[in-house]
Design a protein around this motif. Structure first.
Motif, PDB file in Angstrom:
ATOM      1  N   ASN A 129       8.741   8.220   1.370  1.00  0.00           N
ATOM      2  CA  ASN A 129       9.417   8.269   0.082  1.00  0.00           C
ATOM      3  C   ASN A 129       9.091   9.591  -0.603  1.00  0.00           C
ATOM      4  O   ASN A 129       7.964   9.814  -1.038  1.00  0.00           O
ATOM      5  CB  ASN A 129       8.956   7.084  -0.776  1.00  0.00           C
ATOM      6  N   THR A 130      10.068  10.467  -0.673  1.00  0.00           N
ATOM      7  CA  THR A 130       9.913  11.741  -1.383  1.00  0.00           C
ATOM      8  C   THR A 130      10.242  11.485  -2.846  1.00  0.00           C
ATOM      9  O   THR A 130      11.399  11.528  -3.253  1.00  0.00           O
ATOM     10  CB  THR A 130      10.840  12.809  -0.786  1.00  0.00           C
ATOM     11  N   ALA A 184       5.265  13.379  -1.123  1.00  0.00           N
ATOM     12  CA  ALA A 184       5.887  12.260  -0.432  1.00  0.00           C
ATOM     13  C   ALA A 184       4.819  11.249  -0.084  1.00  0.00           C
ATOM     14  O   ALA A 184       3.679  11.608   0.209  1.00  0.00           O
ATOM     15  CB  ALA A 184       6.609  12.730   0.826  1.00  0.00           C
ATOM     16  N   VAL A 185       5.219   9.993  -0.126  1.00  0.00           N
ATOM     17  CA  VAL A 185       4.265   8.933   0.174  1.00  0.00           C
ATOM     18  C   VAL A 185       4.766   8.094   1.335  1.00  0.00           C
ATOM     19  O   VAL A 185       5.973   7.955   1.566  1.00  0.00           O
ATOM     20  CB  VAL A 185       4.025   8.018  -1.052  1.00  0.00           C
ATOM     21  N   HIS A 186       3.814   7.543   2.076  1.00  0.00           N
ATOM     22  CA  HIS A 186       4.133   6.509   3.048  1.00  0.00           C
ATOM     23  C   HIS A 186       3.973   5.187   2.324  1.00  0.00           C
ATOM     24  O   HIS A 186       2.949   4.925   1.683  1.00  0.00           O
ATOM     25  CB  HIS A 186       3.192   6.549   4.249  1.00  0.00           C
ATOM     26  N   MET A 187       4.998   4.322   2.433  1.00  0.00           N
ATOM     27  CA  MET A 187       4.979   3.039   1.731  1.00  0.00           C
ATOM     28  C   MET A 187       5.055   1.900   2.734  1.00  0.00           C
ATOM     29  O   MET A 187       5.819   1.942   3.692  1.00  0.00           O
ATOM     30  CB  MET A 187       6.169   2.946   0.767  1.00  0.00           C
ATOM     31  N   ILE A 202       0.836  -1.192   0.000  1.00  0.00           N
ATOM     32  CA  ILE A 202       0.000   0.000   0.000  1.00  0.00           C
ATOM     33  C   ILE A 202       0.875   1.247   0.000  1.00  0.00           C
ATOM     34  O   ILE A 202       1.940   1.275   0.617  1.00  0.00           O
ATOM     35  CB  ILE A 202      -0.952  -0.013   1.214  1.00  0.00           C
ATOM     36  N   VAL A 203       0.419   2.266  -0.736  1.00  0.00           N
ATOM     37  CA  VAL A 203       1.131   3.538  -0.850  1.00  0.00           C
ATOM     38  C   VAL A 203       0.129   4.656  -0.633  1.00  0.00           C
ATOM     39  O   VAL A 203      -0.936   4.668  -1.266  1.00  0.00           O
ATOM     40  CB  VAL A 203       1.779   3.683  -2.242  1.00  0.00           C
ATOM     41  N   GLY A 204       0.451   5.581   0.259  1.00  0.00           N
ATOM     42  CA  GLY A 204      -0.458   6.688   0.518  1.00  0.00           C
ATOM     43  C   GLY A 204       0.270   8.019   0.537  1.00  0.00           C
ATOM     44  O   GLY A 204       1.340   8.142   1.142  1.00  0.00           O
ATOM     45  N   TYR A 205      -0.288   9.015  -0.142  1.00  0.00           N
ATOM     46  CA  TYR A 205       0.293  10.365  -0.134  1.00  0.00           C
ATOM     47  C   TYR A 205      -0.015  11.005   1.206  1.00  0.00           C
ATOM     48  O   TYR A 205      -1.169  11.255   1.537  1.00  0.00           O
ATOM     49  CB  TYR A 205      -0.261  11.176  -1.307  1.00  0.00           C
ATOM     50  N   SER A 206       1.041  11.276   1.975  1.00  0.00           N
ATOM     51  CA  SER A 206       0.860  11.601   3.388  1.00  0.00           C
ATOM     52  C   SER A 206       1.448  12.945   3.808  1.00  0.00           C
ATOM     53  O   SER A 206       1.559  13.214   4.989  1.00  0.00           O
ATOM     54  CB  SER A 206       1.495  10.492   4.239  1.00  0.00           C
TER      55      SER A 206
END
Length: 198
Positions: free
Chosen positions: A142-143, A117-120, A107-111
């Motif tokens: 992850n930027t 940047a996303v939380h992976m 799962i990947v979420g823009y946080s």
């Protein structure tokens, strides 16, 4: 736009169609109980892996699917609140027809409200070769527009039980017209190895 980021896993082409075939998962030679009982005889080893994820963010062979978004996502310059599920192919090289060794699932979420940047939270699932049946779990921020982004390796299964370390990722290539990206990953890992599981 690199809005999906994920890891790029290469796919095999046949008749211009990507073949996404599951592989059988090989079980570890030792049960978890046996492995745990033998930990005092095990040693810590270092492993470096270099892999590519094929990230299809749209089209017929899409491997990244949006499952949720927030009320502000459509107006957010950073896509804040967008959440996607990923099931990418994992390959030895960056080419679409490179050797397939597994899948990257999670799962990947823009946080981030201010930066893209996303939380992976991802599992690398090995389905071929000497690591067949084993997994590595990565998590972190992850930027996606920066170089040499770092994620934490927080665990694993099979030959990578109790793995820890750092994964360094870079965007290898992006095709905005087809929503297709190849993401390069280098994993620096420490894991516990029982001699009987070599």
């Amino acid at each position: 736009m690199l809005y999906s980021l994920i890891i790029a896993i290469a796919a095999t082409y046949a008749n211009d169609n990507v073949i996404l075939m599951p592989a059988s998962i090989k079980k570890p030679e030792l049960t978890v109980e046996e492995w745990f009982q033998n930990l005092n005889q095990a040693k810590e080893t270092k492993t470096k892996l270099h892999l590519y994820f094929q990230d299809f963010m749209g089209g017929q062979n899409c491997t990244v699917w949006k499952v949720a978004e927030s009320e502000i996502t459509s107006n957010s310059p950073t896509h804040f609140g967008k959440v996607s599920m990923v099931d990418d192919l994992l390959t030895v090289g960056p080419e679409p027809d490179s050797e397939i060794v597994g899948r990257a699932q999670g799962i990947v979420g823009y946080s981030d409200l201010h930066d893209t940047a996303v939380h992976m939270s991802l599992n690398i699932v090995f389905t071929e070769g000497k690591y067949n049946g084993s997994t590595i779990t990565m998590m972190g921020r992850n930027t996606i527009y920066e170089k040499d982004r770092e994620l934490s390796i927080v665990g694993g299964t099979g030959v990578f039980r109790m793995a820890r370390g750092v994964a360094v990722t870079n965007t290898y290539s992006v095709d905005l017209a087809t929503d297709y990206a190849v993401i390069e990953y280098t994993l620096f890992k420490l894991e516990i190895l029982n001699d009987s599981r070599r």
